[in-house]
Design a protein around this motif. Sequence first.
Motif, PDB file in Angstrom:
ATOM      1  N   LYS A  16      37.083  -6.787 -15.497  1.00 47.85           N
ATOM      2  CA  LYS A  16      37.916  -7.267 -16.968  1.00 47.85           C
ATOM      3  C   LYS A  16      38.018  -5.898 -17.126  1.00 47.85           C
ATOM      4  O   LYS A  16      39.438  -5.415 -17.830  1.00 47.85           O
ATOM      5  CB  LYS A  16      37.302  -8.415 -17.761  1.00 47.85           C
ATOM      6  CG  LYS A  16      36.741  -9.646 -17.416  1.00 47.85           C
ATOM      7  CD  LYS A  16      36.190 -10.965 -17.860  1.00 47.85           C
ATOM      8  CE  LYS A  16      36.970 -11.149 -19.371  1.00 47.85           C
ATOM      9  NZ  LYS A  16      36.566 -11.771 -20.431  1.00 47.85           N
ATOM     10  N   ASN A  17      36.884  -4.956 -17.794  1.00 47.84           N
ATOM     11  CA  ASN A  17      37.376  -4.024 -18.300  1.00 47.84           C
ATOM     12  C   ASN A  17      38.332  -2.923 -17.800  1.00 47.84           C
ATOM     13  O   ASN A  17      39.043  -2.687 -18.768  1.00 47.84           O
ATOM     14  CB  ASN A  17      35.811  -3.653 -18.690  1.00 47.84           C
ATOM     15  CG  ASN A  17      35.163  -4.023 -19.881  1.00 47.84           C
ATOM     16  OD1 ASN A  17      35.080  -4.634 -20.171  1.00 47.84           O
ATOM     17  ND2 ASN A  17      33.798  -4.074 -20.179  1.00 47.84           N
ATOM     18  N   ASN A  19      41.061  -3.368 -15.415  1.00 54.59           N
ATOM     19  CA  ASN A  19      42.381  -4.822 -15.749  1.00 54.59           C
ATOM     20  C   ASN A  19      42.739  -4.454 -17.108  1.00 54.59           C
ATOM     21  O   ASN A  19      43.807  -3.946 -17.462  1.00 54.59           O
ATOM     22  CB  ASN A  19      41.418  -6.251 -15.247  1.00 54.59           C
ATOM     23  CG  ASN A  19      43.390  -6.792 -15.025  1.00 54.59           C
ATOM     24  OD1 ASN A  19      43.743  -5.602 -14.511  1.00 54.59           O
ATOM     25  ND2 ASN A  19      43.247  -7.757 -15.725  1.00 54.59           N
ATOM     26  N   ALA A  20      41.907  -4.595 -18.270  1.00 52.94           N
ATOM     27  CA  ALA A  20      42.709  -4.425 -19.519  1.00 52.94           C
ATOM     28  C   ALA A  20      43.114  -2.796 -19.575  1.00 52.94           C
ATOM     29  O   ALA A  20      43.130  -3.019 -20.680  1.00 52.94           O
ATOM     30  CB  ALA A  20      41.251  -4.406 -20.000  1.00 52.94           C
ATOM     31  N   ARG A  73      49.370  -6.918 -15.747  1.00 62.04           N
ATOM     32  CA  ARG A  73      48.463  -6.729 -15.015  1.00 62.04           C
ATOM     33  C   ARG A  73      48.175  -8.299 -13.976  1.00 62.04           C
ATOM     34  O   ARG A  73      49.385  -9.579 -14.205  1.00 62.04           O
ATOM     35  CB  ARG A  73      47.093  -7.572 -15.553  1.00 62.04           C
ATOM     36  CG  ARG A  73      46.540  -6.336 -16.323  1.00 62.04           C
ATOM     37  CD  ARG A  73      45.708  -7.070 -17.246  1.00 62.04           C
ATOM     38  NE  ARG A  73      45.507  -5.546 -18.550  1.00 62.04           N
ATOM     39  CZ  ARG A  73      46.505  -5.624 -19.532  1.00 62.04           C
ATOM     40  NH1 ARG A  73      47.453  -6.316 -19.939  1.00 62.04           N
ATOM     41  NH2 ARG A  73      45.947  -4.690 -20.790  1.00 62.04           N
ATOM     42  N   THR A  76      45.180 -12.348 -15.008  1.00 62.71           N
ATOM     43  CA  THR A  76      45.386 -12.487 -16.362  1.00 62.71           C
ATOM     44  C   THR A  76      43.741 -13.231 -17.357  1.00 62.71           C
ATOM     45  O   THR A  76      43.110 -12.121 -18.028  1.00 62.71           O
ATOM     46  CB  THR A  76      46.100 -13.331 -16.508  1.00 62.71           C
ATOM     47  OG1 THR A  76      47.164 -13.563 -15.683  1.00 62.71           O
ATOM     48  CG2 THR A  76      46.189 -14.235 -18.239  1.00 62.71           C
ATOM     49  N   ASP A  77      43.205 -13.535 -16.299  1.00 60.71           N
ATOM     50  CA  ASP A  77      42.123 -13.059 -17.229  1.00 60.71           C
ATOM     51  C   ASP A  77      40.945 -13.422 -15.859  1.00 60.71           C
ATOM     52  O   ASP A  77      41.151 -14.269 -15.033  1.00 60.71           O
ATOM     53  CB  ASP A  77      40.960 -14.596 -17.695  1.00 60.71           C
ATOM     54  CG  ASP A  77      40.366 -14.041 -18.741  1.00 60.71           C
ATOM     55  OD1 ASP A  77      39.388 -13.183 -19.106  1.00 60.71           O
ATOM     56  OD2 ASP A  77      39.817 -14.912 -19.630  1.00 60.71           O
ATOM     57  N   ILE A  78      39.534 -13.510 -16.143  1.00 65.66           N
ATOM     58  CA  ILE A  78      38.183 -13.827 -14.620  1.00 65.66           C
ATOM     59  C   ILE A  78      36.515 -14.072 -16.104  1.00 65.66           C
ATOM     60  O   ILE A  78      36.427 -13.297 -16.594  1.00 65.66           O
ATOM     61  CB  ILE A  78      37.948 -12.140 -13.785  1.00 65.66           C
ATOM     62  CG1 ILE A  78      36.679 -13.136 -12.436  1.00 65.66           C
ATOM     63  CG2 ILE A  78      37.587 -10.853 -14.507  1.00 65.66           C
ATOM     64  CD1 ILE A  78      36.669 -11.739 -11.310  1.00 65.66           C
ATOM     65  N   LYS A  79      36.549 -15.145 -15.449  1.00 67.80           N
ATOM     66  CA  LYS A  79      35.711 -15.625 -16.214  1.00 67.80           C
ATOM     67  C   LYS A  79      34.392 -16.055 -15.634  1.00 67.80           C
ATOM     68  O   LYS A  79      34.540 -17.155 -14.654  1.00 67.80           O
ATOM     69  CB  LYS A  79      35.934 -16.864 -17.175  1.00 67.80           C
ATOM     70  CG  LYS A  79      35.441 -17.102 -18.020  1.00 67.80           C
ATOM     71  CD  LYS A  79      36.166 -18.033 -18.993  1.00 67.80           C
ATOM     72  CE  LYS A  79      35.598 -18.886 -19.978  1.00 67.80           C
ATOM     73  NZ  LYS A  79      35.519 -20.125 -20.600  1.00 67.80           N
ATOM     74  N   GLN A  99      43.354 -23.673 -14.661  1.00 63.46           N
ATOM     75  CA  GLN A  99      45.359 -23.422 -15.435  1.00 63.46           C
ATOM     76  C   GLN A  99      46.637 -24.054 -13.918  1.00 63.46           C
ATOM     77  O   GLN A  99      47.262 -23.680 -13.659  1.00 63.46           O
ATOM     78  CB  GLN A  99      45.498 -21.948 -14.917  1.00 63.46           C
ATOM     79  CG  GLN A  99      44.840 -20.500 -15.662  1.00 63.46           C
ATOM     80  CD  GLN A  99      45.316 -20.992 -17.066  1.00 63.46           C
ATOM     81  OE1 GLN A  99      45.883 -20.809 -17.624  1.00 63.46           O
ATOM     82  NE2 GLN A  99      44.145 -20.810 -17.830  1.00 63.46           N
TER      83      GLN A  99
END
Length: 133
Positions: A16-17, A19-20, A73, A76-79, A99
């Motif tokens: 995540k970091n 990727n951001a 990217r 979009t997100d990974i949780k 989603q």
Amino acid sequence: MAFINDPISDMIVRIKNANARKHPTVSMPHSKLKMKLLSIIKNEGYITKFEEVDLNNNKKEIVVTLKYKGNERVITDIKRISKPGLRVYVPVEEVPRVQSGFGIAIISTSKGLLTDKEARKENVGGEVIAYVW
């Protein structure tokens, strides 16, 4: 070196970091579970590649090459869903759709790590590890 209580959460946070900040690659300590998770994420088209790198002190590391479409990217997100303090299990009837089907849920089943679509096809439930979209 710091002791990591939850290596899967550590891997997800690193991805995540990176990727951001739009880094091309990210590295993390090696484990077989992480390699399997990354192979699912790669097969679904969220990362370009990942490789095992031997360090000189008899340790291994994984280097993940993140994927971008132009300047956008792909992830979009990974949780992380199921955590060591709160495990999340689902029967096959309740396997989540992420989603509205545009993302994936990674599920640890009796048949190994599967995506939500594969788990429905195999008719198995299990522990929900993470969502990726």
